[in-house]
Design an enzyme around this catalytic site. Sequence first.
Site, PDB file in Angstrom:
ATOM      1  N   LYS A  76      93.272 -23.652  97.284  1.00 52.05           N
ATOM      2  CA  LYS A  76      94.508 -23.235  97.215  1.00 52.05           C
ATOM      3  C   LYS A  76      95.393 -24.460  97.124  1.00 52.05           C
ATOM      4  O   LYS A  76      95.111 -25.342  97.563  1.00 52.05           O
ATOM      5  CB  LYS A  76      95.114 -22.232  98.511  1.00 52.05           C
ATOM      6  N   SER A 153     100.722 -15.153  99.650  1.00 56.10           N
ATOM      7  CA  SER A 153     100.968 -15.886  98.857  1.00 56.10           C
ATOM      8  C   SER A 153      99.444 -16.717  98.301  1.00 56.10           C
ATOM      9  O   SER A 153      99.391 -17.335  97.302  1.00 56.10           O
ATOM     10  CB  SER A 153     101.465 -17.378  99.424  1.00 56.10           C
ATOM     11  N   SER A 177      99.176 -14.167 104.352  1.00 50.32           N
ATOM     12  CA  SER A 177      98.840 -14.723 103.153  1.00 50.32           C
ATOM     13  C   SER A 177      97.362 -15.110 102.566  1.00 50.32           C
ATOM     14  O   SER A 177      97.082 -15.263 101.494  1.00 50.32           O
ATOM     15  CB  SER A 177      99.573 -16.068 102.677  1.00 50.32           C
TER      16      SER A 177
END
Lengths: 509, 97
Positions: A76, A153, A177
């Site tokens: 990420k 997210s 997330s």
Amino acid sequence: MWHQKTLTELSEALSTGKVTSVELTDHFLNRILHFADLNAFLDVNNDFSRKQAQIADEKIKSGKAGPLTGIPLAHKDVFVTREWRSTAASNMLENYVSPFDASVVERLGPDGAGMVCLGKTNMDEFAMGSSNENSAFGYSFNPWDIDRVPGGSSGGSAVAVAAGLAPAATGTDTGGSIRQPASFCGLTGLKPTYGRVSRFGMIAYASSLDQAGPMAKNAKDCALLMNAMGGHDPRDSTSLDMPAENYSRHLGQNWAGVDGGSKEEKPLAGLRIGVPKEFFSEGLSAEVRVKVEAAIAEYEKLGATRVDVSLPKTELSIPVYYVLAPAEASSNLSRYDGVRYGHRAHDYKDLAQMYSRSRSEGFGAEVKRRILIGSYVLSQGYYDAYYLQAQRIRRIIADDFQNAFKQCDVIMGPVAPNTAWKIGEKSKDPVQMYLEDIYTLSANLAGLPAMSIPCGFDSEHMPVGLQMIGNYFSEARMLQIADIYQDKTDWHKAEPEFGSVLKKRGVAA
Amino acid sequence: MNIEDIKHLAILSSLEINSDEANATLNQLQTIFTLVERMQAVDTTGVEPLFHPIAMIQDLAQPLRQDAVTEQNNREANMAAAPAQHEGLFLVPKVIE
């Protein structure tokens, strides 16, 4: 095909010489390029990845390989990396290159477990969002239906794994997330106990809630990744100083701890599953409810007992979270001033305006909104009524969990009230989006480990996730419970068909 | 909350916000705070705030380390991302005439 294999299978193929790390890495890099329209990645660099793969192949040849050596993965973009850009999907950090690697990156990479970084995945800006639509660089598309959001997210990480662009990925979870995009894209994701995984080098959003974890095809793979990611790190003052743990140690056992007992008819005999009624109240879609109930029924067939529990403050977790997370964010994001790194405005009349203009140009709408909320709840006259009140209710929420765990070993329910929604459907109204986080926020507020496990599809063939919340430090047991379910079901093996749809639509090409 | 509050918050937050943005933000924040106000119905008398989740299960102390040099001087690398720099210093507009 290699992208359909689990980490265990890839590990086996690498160690027996069926494939090299360079070959594997090229396979995934080609897929990333071929499906670039999914917008799952924000930065890819074939040379950097191949260099890491060559190092891994050397290690394998010389017999120094661990179980993850040579297997590619995606990070990420919230984790800083020395080679790939680290933007947190914000214009503020466009083109930012870090002088160091995050602990998670270091531990998984060539100097640690030997995995190969494939690049950095798309996300909501500074991890603020539940749909990936808050990325400054365009959202990523859900491979199960490219008209829908992948969740957020950690949306890009979820898309990368679901679409076979990476065998696994890292994510972070501040209010859901990891779990929610895992649920929306049909993956297995784990948010560990707060403090298990180092936050050093993780671009901070809300420091008392942020926690990194794995996103993969199944629970076994998550356990392997946790073995490398977890552990004490003196560079993170909130990292727990506990002995290293083998998160795979209960895999293959039955609940009573007998090896090979996972093959029994009722391997989970003795397991008590708490089902909070507040997770099944008004607002939960009928289709999600049916699938989650079916999953719990499957667990009962495997020997578990269902216990009704109550988490009375579930609904209040939304306002509590949307006070505390913005408060911490407003403080964390004060570092972006256009002086040491990040965007600097071109026109300004003095230092103060340089700060405010750089920040206004660099941050997106949701980030600014949360900074303003944070400033408000922390300001004189409001601090007690909002910030302190939220921290007090937070303790009540954490106490409620401890009361529930007197009656059960794990808690189960839905990850989210709905499956993935249509792009644009909820982006106009921030509150509507916040309400979708109702079932995931409380685990972060209490610091508890929580997972998402695929448990079926709705009538439009969108994945549904079962959430499991465990007590502190019970990750190895949770992974065992998920693994036994995955031995008996195939939901986690389903693959989306998106190649032809992408081609026909010419998405974002 | 009114438009003046939003402008004040923008100053506290070092954000520049024009009138249009301020109006839109006011509406959104009002909606969000309608939700936030629900917290006021909870009686929290005598409940200690929970600032750190792990305080639920163990006593926390600020971890200390030996006072020893652990970092190397990476000044150049650490400054490489600065928008403006000169001879190892960050450049900013003149603050004192």
